[in-house]
Enzyme design. Structure first.
Site, PDB file in Angstrom:
ATOM      1  CG  ASN A 163      -0.385  -0.225   2.499  1.00 20.82           C
ATOM      2  OD1 ASN A 163       0.755  -0.672   2.618  1.00 20.82           O
ATOM      3  ND2 ASN A 163      -1.128   0.067   3.555  1.00 20.82           N
ATOM      4  CD  GLU A 262       2.283  -0.456  10.620  1.00 20.07           C
ATOM      5  OE1 GLU A 262       1.110  -0.807  10.877  1.00 20.07           O
ATOM      6  OE2 GLU A 262       2.648  -0.037   9.525  1.00 20.07           O
ATOM      7  CB  CYS A 296      -2.369  -0.137   9.080  1.00 25.27           C
ATOM      8  SG  CYS A 296      -0.896   0.905   9.070  1.00 25.27           S
ATOM      9  CD  GLU A 470       8.580   0.328  10.951  1.00 27.06           C
ATOM     10  OE1 GLU A 470       9.386  -0.390  10.340  1.00 27.06           O
ATOM     11  OE2 GLU A 470       7.423   0.557  10.556  1.00 27.06           O
TER      12      GLU A 470
END
Length: 490
Positions: A163, A262, A296, A470
């Site tokens: 994505n 993640e 997400c 991150e």
């Protein structure tokens, strides 16, 4: 062939389609390839190398061999590599954005924004490379000194999703390079071209052979699982679904690999009665429609106070209904296709299920005939708790609205999920904003804003949305080990 088609063909042709191992381009074992498809047309763009487990092993062995020398490079050298790569990304933003739009579908303005966002990870971590620190202290008894040092974790396996095919790569490669870790990166099979283009840029920026390797593969598990279990890698970083993340975590347990995960999200978006509705609608549009909802961080459950839900729904439906759907290369297009047929069918079935259970469609909801995997921007109201989309990531341009009455009620509803990545809260009451932000079980909260992602901020979630962070000043810590050296002085 018209001029735009010529430009598109040139951009695709310019990208290497082979594996990048030890600083060289290589064919996959037996010359195997797979097709990359344009999701706006369903047509094949090109074929790229389809790595075998042996190819993956060769890439990891190259990373292992390069690790000692790369760890010894100076922080300034690594920072310079990242800054050079940053400059090259920004210099080539138009071609890279077009390449991303062709393989992933997002409109060109969004793709350009992602290239700039991706480049910023390199610039941010160039600075962090220079700030790796340690410590020195006196032992409590006074007879020794403690020297605390930070060292690179070692060879890393990096797995990124489709994505955000450039930004998710730089978000991992930036801190890995800054810390002095070598890596093998595997892009999603739907969108390998952006990462292959990045390999050329990193090589041009002076990243030494073997320090970064890239394998493209249809069978991700077949290629990556042996590498995880090999004992050669020391860290895995993965962005993707919670389902796959659980599997990878089990595999990493065998060799006790450092992991950064993640994973999925089920973001609540809360609008209180005192919110600025124009601001909240704009925020919802950003949180829902970025990347066609395939994120997400997308607003998945939109809770609106019952005193303003009708007006909020009217305004949001008007804004979303006015968006232009089409091929991302066309001017004035706001919404591109979903990634593939499976993604389209998932969104279609989730909307149908919600409507069958009593939800009302305010705009959208019907797929137009034609090629490509397009779904219209859709707003639903009265979505019941039993609807499947309440517990699943929609990953599409669908905004489900649910009314609420009290703060306690909406906080309970927001936390009623296994996920905990991000939440959005719109209110002009400062005390309420802080209470709710602290009460919601997520790793990130957007207060009166619909976008939270920033390379300078720590990105990550709690519960089954993942492990580690991150970005920000802590992002490089995921790639560093802490070593304590005790020194006798008496």
């Amino acid at each position: 062939m018209d001029e735009s088609s010529v430009v598109e063909a040139r951009v695709v042709e310019a990208v290497e389609k082979r594996l990048f191992i030890d600083g060289k381009w290589a064919e996959a074992t037996r010359g195997a390839t797979f097709d990359v498809v344009d999701p706006s047309t369903g047509e094949v763009l090109c074929a790229v190398a389809d790595a075998s487990p042996a190819d993956g092993r060769a890439a990891l062995e190259a990373a292992v061999a390069a690790q000692p020398d790369f760890a010894r490079t100076s922080p300034r050298e690594r920072a310079d590599m990242l800054m050079t790569a940053y400059g090259l990304l920004m210099e080539r933003v138009d071609d890279l954005a077009l390449l991303m739009t062709l393989e992933m579908g997002k409109p060109l303005p969004e793709a350009r924004g992602e290239i700039a966002y991706a480049a910023e990870f390199f610039r941010h971590f160039a600075g962090e490379a220079l700030r790796i620190d340690g410590g020195y202290q006196t032992a409590p008894a006074g007879n020794a000194r403690f020297l605390i040092a930070k060292q690179p974790v070692g060879p890393c396996l990096l797995i990124i999703p489709w994505n955000f095919p450039m930004a998710m790569g730089t978000r991992k490669l930036g801190p890995a390079i800054a810390a002095g870790c070598t890596s093998v990166i595997k892009p999603a099979h739907q969108t390998p071209l952006s990462m292959l283009a990045l390999m050329e840029i990193l090589a041009e920026a002076g990243v030494p052979a073997g320090a970064v390797n890239c394998v493209t593969a249809m069978d991700a598990g077949g290629v990556m699982e042996p590498l995880i279990r090999s004992g050669l890698a020391r860290k895995l970083s993965f962005t993707g679904s919670t389902r796959v993340g659980r599997v990878l975590l089990e595999q990493c347990a065998e060799k006790v690999l450092r992991t950064s995960l993640e994973l999925g999200g089920n973001a609540p978006f809360i609008v209180f009665e005192d919110a600025d509705l124009d601001e909240a609608v704009t925020g919802a549009l950003a949180a829902k429609m970025r990347n066609m909802g395939e994120a997400c961080t997308a607003a998945n459950r939109i809770f609106v106070h019952n005193s303003v839900i009708d007006e909020f729904g009217r305004r949001l439906a008007a804004r979303m209904g006015a968006l232009t759907v089409g091929r991302g290369t066309e001017p004035d297009v706001n919404v591109g296709p979903l990634i593939d047929e499976a993604g389209l069918e998932k969104v279609r079935s989730l909307v149908a299920d919600a409507v069958d259970r009593g939800a009302t469609v305010l705009t959208g909801g019907e797929v137009a005939a034609g090629n490509g995997f397009f779904y219209p921007p859709t707003v639903l109201t009265g979505v019941p708790r039993e609807a499947a989309m309440v517990d699943q990531e929609i990953f599409g341009p669908v905004a489900p609205l649910t009314p609420f009455s009290t703060e306690d009620e909406v906080v309970r509803a927001a936390n009623d999920t296994e996920y905990g990545l991000v939440a959005y809260v719109f209110t002009n009451d400062l005390r309420r904003a802080l209470r709710v932000a602290e009460s919601i079980d997520t790793g990130m909260v957007g207060l009166n804003q619909g976008v939270v992602s920033n390379p300078a901020a720590p990105f990550g979630g709690v519960k089954q949305s993942g492990l580690g962070r991150e970005g920000g000043s802590v992002g490089i810590d995921e790639y560093l080990e802490t070593k304590y050296i005790g020194i006798a002085v008496s």
